[in-house]
Design an enzyme around this catalytic site. Sequence first.
Site, mmCIF file in Angstrom:
data_model
loop_
_atom_site.group_PDB
_atom_site.id
_atom_site.type_symbol
_atom_site.label_atom_id
_atom_site.label_comp_id
_atom_site.label_asym_id
_atom_site.label_seq_id
_atom_site.Cartn_x
_atom_site.Cartn_y
_atom_site.Cartn_z
ATOM 1 N N VAL A 1 13.563 5.687 -8.650
ATOM 2 C CA VAL A 1 14.576 4.509 -8.407
ATOM 3 C C VAL A 1 16.036 4.943 -8.526
ATOM 4 O O VAL A 1 16.997 4.943 -7.735
ATOM 5 C CB VAL A 1 14.322 3.175 -8.966
ATOM 6 C CG1 VAL A 1 15.408 2.150 -8.851
ATOM 7 C CG2 VAL A 1 12.761 2.713 -8.499
ATOM 8 N N PHE B 1 13.179 -2.170 -3.263
ATOM 9 C CA PHE B 1 12.173 -2.213 -2.181
ATOM 10 C C PHE B 1 11.942 -0.813 -1.618
ATOM 11 O O PHE B 1 11.886 -0.853 -0.460
ATOM 12 C CB PHE B 1 12.349 -3.485 -1.362
ATOM 13 C CG PHE B 1 12.568 -4.612 -1.873
ATOM 14 C CD1 PHE B 1 11.255 -5.383 -2.410
ATOM 15 C CD2 PHE B 1 13.854 -5.129 -1.872
ATOM 16 C CE1 PHE B 1 11.492 -6.573 -2.931
ATOM 17 C CE2 PHE B 1 13.821 -6.460 -2.533
ATOM 18 C CZ PHE B 1 12.813 -7.087 -3.113
ATOM 19 N N LEU B 2 11.778 0.243 -2.312
ATOM 20 C CA LEU B 2 11.865 1.371 -1.820
ATOM 21 C C LEU B 2 10.274 2.041 -1.778
ATOM 22 O O LEU B 2 9.393 1.914 -2.747
ATOM 23 C CB LEU B 2 12.457 2.554 -2.738
ATOM 24 C CG LEU B 2 14.005 2.099 -3.006
ATOM 25 C CD1 LEU B 2 14.617 3.222 -3.893
ATOM 26 C CD2 LEU B 2 14.612 2.103 -1.757
ATOM 27 N N LYS B 3 9.774 2.612 -0.605
ATOM 28 C CA LYS B 3 8.605 3.194 -0.582
ATOM 29 C C LYS B 3 8.853 4.791 -1.074
ATOM 30 O O LYS B 3 9.534 5.521 -0.209
ATOM 31 C CB LYS B 3 7.991 3.135 0.633
ATOM 32 C CG LYS B 3 7.853 1.703 1.307
ATOM 33 C CD LYS B 3 7.070 1.803 2.690
ATOM 34 C CE LYS B 3 7.935 2.555 3.880
ATOM 35 N NZ LYS B 3 9.040 1.467 4.193
ATOM 36 N N GLU B 4 7.999 5.355 -1.672
ATOM 37 C CA GLU B 4 7.738 6.798 -2.063
ATOM 38 C C GLU B 4 7.410 7.377 -0.934
ATOM 39 O O GLU B 4 6.598 7.162 -0.086
ATOM 40 C CB GLU B 4 6.927 7.053 -3.179
ATOM 41 C CG GLU B 4 7.272 6.286 -4.469
ATOM 42 C CD GLU B 4 6.432 6.966 -5.711
ATOM 43 O OE1 GLU B 4 5.734 7.554 -5.486
ATOM 44 O OE2 GLU B 4 6.411 6.013 -6.644
ATOM 45 N N PHE C 1 -0.022 -2.594 6.125
ATOM 46 C CA PHE C 1 -0.642 -2.646 5.144
ATOM 47 C C PHE C 1 -2.383 -3.167 5.443
ATOM 48 O O PHE C 1 -2.936 -3.615 4.766
ATOM 49 C CB PHE C 1 -0.216 -3.351 4.022
ATOM 50 C CG PHE C 1 0.993 -3.035 3.399
ATOM 51 C CD1 PHE C 1 0.826 -1.905 2.191
ATOM 52 C CD2 PHE C 1 2.253 -2.923 4.020
ATOM 53 C CE1 PHE C 1 2.012 -1.486 1.614
ATOM 54 C CE2 PHE C 1 3.379 -2.319 3.548
ATOM 55 C CZ PHE C 1 3.253 -1.481 2.349
ATOM 56 N N GLY D 1 -8.984 1.873 3.176
ATOM 57 C CA GLY D 1 -9.067 3.259 2.735
ATOM 58 C C GLY D 1 -9.678 3.195 1.187
ATOM 59 O O GLY D 1 -10.746 2.474 1.171
ATOM 60 N N CYS E 1 3.557 1.346 -8.537
ATOM 61 C CA CYS E 1 3.967 -0.140 -8.459
ATOM 62 C C CYS E 1 3.025 -1.182 -8.204
ATOM 63 O O CYS E 1 2.822 -2.000 -9.117
ATOM 64 C CB CYS E 1 5.084 -0.298 -7.238
ATOM 65 S SG CYS E 1 6.647 0.677 -7.306
ATOM 66 N N ARG F 1 -0.099 8.793 -9.885
ATOM 67 C CA ARG F 1 -0.160 7.778 -10.728
ATOM 68 C C ARG F 1 -1.423 6.768 -10.218
ATOM 69 O O ARG F 1 -0.973 6.246 -9.066
ATOM 70 C CB ARG F 1 1.134 6.992 -11.202
ATOM 71 C CG ARG F 1 1.822 7.825 -12.351
ATOM 72 C CD ARG F 1 3.124 7.255 -12.476
ATOM 73 N NE ARG F 1 4.184 7.071 -11.331
ATOM 74 C CZ ARG F 1 5.375 7.111 -11.460
ATOM 75 N NH1 ARG F 1 5.988 6.403 -12.334
ATOM 76 N NH2 ARG F 1 6.149 7.057 -10.250
#
Length: 436
Positions: A11, A150-153, A250, A254, A261, A329
């Site tokens: 972040v 609201f960031l997506k890795e 989404f 899977g 998060c 993680r």
Amino acid sequence: MKIAMIGTGYVGLVTGTCFAESGNGVTCLDIDEKKVAGLNQGVIPIYEPGLTELVKRNHAAGRLKFTTDPDAAIPTAKCVFIGVGTPQGDDGRANLSALFGCVETIAPRLAKDAIVVIKSTVPVGTNRKVAARLKELTGRDVDVASNPEFLKEGAAVDDFTKPDRVVVGTLRPEVTEVLHDLYRPFLRTERPFLSMGWESAEMTKYVANCLLATKISFINEMANLCERVGADVNSVRRGIGHDQRIGFSFLFPGVGYGGSCFPKDVRALMRVAEDTGVEPRILAAVDEVNDRQKHVLFEKVKRHLGDDLSGKTVAVWGLAFKPRTDDIREAPALVLIDALLKAGATVQVHDPVAEENVREQYGDKLIYGEHHYDAARGADLLCICTEWNEFRNPDLDFLKHTMNAPVILDGRNLFDPADMAEAGFTYEGIGLSAGG
């Protein structure tokens, strides 16, 4: 604008760098001397596409600086962003010790008109507590704002520079206007800048993540049911995804979600609910379904190879919790690896970028393949845990002759079952059927 960014994780580093790219003077502060020294030499501590070039360019231009000295970052800053981790504690609540440690550090150094912006994901009520603590430490009212990320890795730079929306929680319109000016370069395509109160902004972050986690757990549970009744989850997914009330985002089955998060945010909001007398039944179910889903591949392994895996070799493709990141993680692959090792298997692994992080955790307990074909060599079975693009079009003839047995358990549904059967593989995905 002069900006101080506390924390150089996903972040903080992405936010600080993107603000520098839009012309601001940003000083990033971190207590990790080794990390700061590396950043000043152009060594980026995380894998994030496009970030390295931006860091080097803005550092060379003098707009982006890195330091361990709070006196070099805080006193001149108009906005002091806090982007430190709020990891899950033993009781499931967010651990705010690092955040309030930052508050203690910055309080005596803040400029009179400085705005403290909480970028970290924090439970409802945290901004109010920060404001109260700052008043205790400074003797005056300090402007505090909530600005959840609201960031997506794997897509963080694009998410920041082309946001769906920007959310801020403030008490004064003057603070809102400062933050609006700061974000204005990223809102040129009429993306909304949403201003609200502190508690609403804090809840927005948690509710967004928990809703996305709910969609993942829901489609995974439906995928498992599809297997039992002979339906194909890809057909079902298309059948519901075209409903505009639902959509496709989404809804990819899977082996469960992971990362920094969703798991901790679901559990943290559960604790918030419990603390206020609300029973979080849906959130508890989402968390339980996800934990159970991480064991699905191992159950499939045992059906093919038996409970005792001594003398068996299992390959694992993909170790990060998702592609385009080195973050492991709560990664589903690690749950599978732990179970395989406990059952006595030899485990051969490959991931394009997360391998070193896994090596730090497992050492020589695993065999690391330089290429994904190396990891599959001599394997009795191959498990796929992360949908990296380089896994999507393998040379199936070569792979079949490389493995001891042509068996693939695909935790991300990368392939068509009929195509795999034609190529001579025993193939299972999540919720798939040969008939469609």
